[in-house]
Design an enzyme around this catalytic site. Structure first.
Site, PDB file in Angstrom:
ATOM      1  N   HIS A 166       0.835  -1.200   0.000  1.00  0.00           N
ATOM      2  CA  HIS A 166       0.000   0.000   0.000  1.00  0.00           C
ATOM      3  C   HIS A 166       0.871   1.252   0.000  1.00  0.00           C
ATOM      4  O   HIS A 166       1.848   1.329   0.749  1.00  0.00           O
ATOM      5  CB  HIS A 166      -0.920  -0.007   1.226  1.00  0.00           C
ATOM      6  CG  HIS A 166      -2.069  -0.954   1.097  1.00  0.00           C
ATOM      7  ND1 HIS A 166      -1.918  -2.263   0.708  1.00  0.00           N
ATOM      8  CD2 HIS A 166      -3.402  -0.774   1.311  1.00  0.00           C
ATOM      9  CE1 HIS A 166      -3.099  -2.855   0.682  1.00  0.00           C
ATOM     10  NE2 HIS A 166      -4.013  -1.977   1.044  1.00  0.00           N
ATOM     11  N   ALA A 209     -10.485  -0.902   7.238  1.00  0.00           N
ATOM     12  CA  ALA A 209      -9.690  -1.324   6.083  1.00  0.00           C
ATOM     13  C   ALA A 209      -9.331  -0.137   5.191  1.00  0.00           C
ATOM     14  O   ALA A 209      -9.714   1.010   5.442  1.00  0.00           O
ATOM     15  CB  ALA A 209     -10.450  -2.380   5.292  1.00  0.00           C
ATOM     16  N   HIS A 210      -8.620  -0.438   4.095  1.00  0.00           N
ATOM     17  CA  HIS A 210      -8.117   0.623   3.224  1.00  0.00           C
ATOM     18  C   HIS A 210      -9.236   1.363   2.495  1.00  0.00           C
ATOM     19  O   HIS A 210     -10.264   0.807   2.167  1.00  0.00           O
ATOM     20  CB  HIS A 210      -7.105   0.079   2.218  1.00  0.00           C
ATOM     21  CG  HIS A 210      -7.617  -1.007   1.326  1.00  0.00           C
ATOM     22  ND1 HIS A 210      -6.860  -2.081   0.959  1.00  0.00           N
ATOM     23  CD2 HIS A 210      -8.807  -1.206   0.718  1.00  0.00           C
ATOM     24  CE1 HIS A 210      -7.541  -2.870   0.163  1.00  0.00           C
ATOM     25  NE2 HIS A 210      -8.734  -2.356   0.001  1.00  0.00           N
ATOM     26  N   ALA A 211      -8.988   2.654   2.281  1.00  0.00           N
ATOM     27  CA  ALA A 211      -9.872   3.543   1.514  1.00  0.00           C
ATOM     28  C   ALA A 211     -11.248   3.714   2.142  1.00  0.00           C
ATOM     29  O   ALA A 211     -12.194   4.097   1.460  1.00  0.00           O
ATOM     30  CB  ALA A 211     -10.003   3.076   0.068  1.00  0.00           C
ATOM     31  N   ASN A 229     -13.060   0.403   1.102  1.00  0.00           N
ATOM     32  CA  ASN A 229     -13.781   1.257   0.153  1.00  0.00           C
ATOM     33  C   ASN A 229     -15.195   1.581   0.604  1.00  0.00           C
ATOM     34  O   ASN A 229     -16.060   1.903  -0.212  1.00  0.00           O
ATOM     35  CB  ASN A 229     -13.799   0.596  -1.236  1.00  0.00           C
ATOM     36  CG  ASN A 229     -14.037   1.585  -2.349  1.00  0.00           C
ATOM     37  OD1 ASN A 229     -13.719   2.756  -2.235  1.00  0.00           O
ATOM     38  ND2 ASN A 229     -14.630   1.115  -3.427  1.00  0.00           N
TER      39      ASN A 229
END
Length: 293
Positions: A166, A209-211, A229
């Site tokens: 990442h 989590a990411h985003a 997301n």
């Protein structure tokens, strides 16, 4: 960077790109993305200058001013390009900027670069702050939490499955408080970042989590898992041990009750319960009628 500079790919039409992104969440110019289905064509906008696609999708791009890479597996080819550039050291962060007005425990770990910590922050024992983490002002991070960690994105690169490195940001706005043993992942790419807006309060043992984006004045109780997301509006309440699937959009003033499993978008003001989660009042009616004790 031009597509023709990348090794081991089939370039149908050369093109220039500077950034990476997934369709539907692209915010930066000159972005390379990938597409697997016609349903994502609506997200191919002016920011997309290069695309990885299959032979089936090629007719949609041959007459456009977009560089094209052909692949039987667009997603993994996209990540192979990304990994090549990552291996060349092309995604870097700037030097640390850390306010002397903040308290950082000597037992905390702060990465050597890519960290910004504003005024009046408190970083307690055992906290880990990784590259790409930005804390604005008056942020409190309690014991053993991890900010800016790698997220869970798996791709197959040259026949081997890897967790994709990442290179985005984990942005924590003013007056956020994060309690013990919580993990907040950084964004997968720059411009595809994790953002916790101001005045958000996060309990113990939470996974973000990411985003993910969490709106102002929201509250996240212990044991919650928020998948990648996902976008959460303002003044949301997420109850203990709730789980939110990836790519979900949740409105303002939403109330998600204890243990709920959310797999669909929620509109402003909705209250949901259950597994899978749906309207709380209907859930209670069903619960009573079925005499589930």
């Amino acid at each position: 960077m031009y597509l023709s500079e990348i090794e081991g790919i089939e370039v149908k039409k050369d093109g220039y790109f500077e950034n990476f992104g997934k369709l539907g969440r692209v915010t930066l110019n000159n972005t390379l993305s990938f597409i697997n289905s016609e349903k994502y064509l609506k997200y191919v906008d002016k920011n997309i200058t290069c695309i990885v696609c299959s032979e089936k999708m090629l007719p949609y791009f041959v007459d456009k001013n977009i560089g094209v890479v052909l692949s039987n597996d667009p997603k993994n080819t996209f990540y192979e390009i990304y990994f090549q550039l990552f291996s060349r050291g092309m995604f870097g962060y700037s030097e640390n900027v850390i306010s002397k007005k903040s308290y950082i425990s000597p037992n905390a770990f702060i990465a050597n670069f890519g960290v910004v910590i504003g005024n009046n922050c408190t970083i307690e024992d055992g906290v880990v702050i990784r590259e790409g983490t930005i804390l604005e002002e008056n942020v409190i991070v309690r014991n053993n939490s991890v900010l800016g960690s790698e997220g869970f994105e798996v791709a197959e690169i040259r026949g081997k499955k890897i967790i994709v490195p990442h290179t985005g940001y984990c942005i924590i706005k003013n007056n956020v408080e994060i309690l013990n043993n919580t993990c907040v992942c950084k964004g997968l790419f720059k411009g595809y970042d994790t953002i916790i807006e101001k005045n958000v309060k996060i309990d113990n043992f939470v996974q973000i989590a990411h985003a993910v984006k969490i709106g102002e004045n929201s509250e996240v109780a212990g044991g919650v898992v928020i998948s990648g997301n996902t976008e959460i509006g303002k003044k949301a309440w997420i109850g203990p041990n709730a789980t939110i699937s990836n790519g979900i959009k949740i409105g303002d003033n939403v109330h998600i009750n204890i243990g709920a499993v959310v797999v669909n978008d929620l509109k402003d003001g909705e209250t949901v319960s259950g597994n899978y989660a749906y309207d709380h009042r209907k859930f209670l009616k069903d619960f009573i009628s079925k005499k589930i004790y």
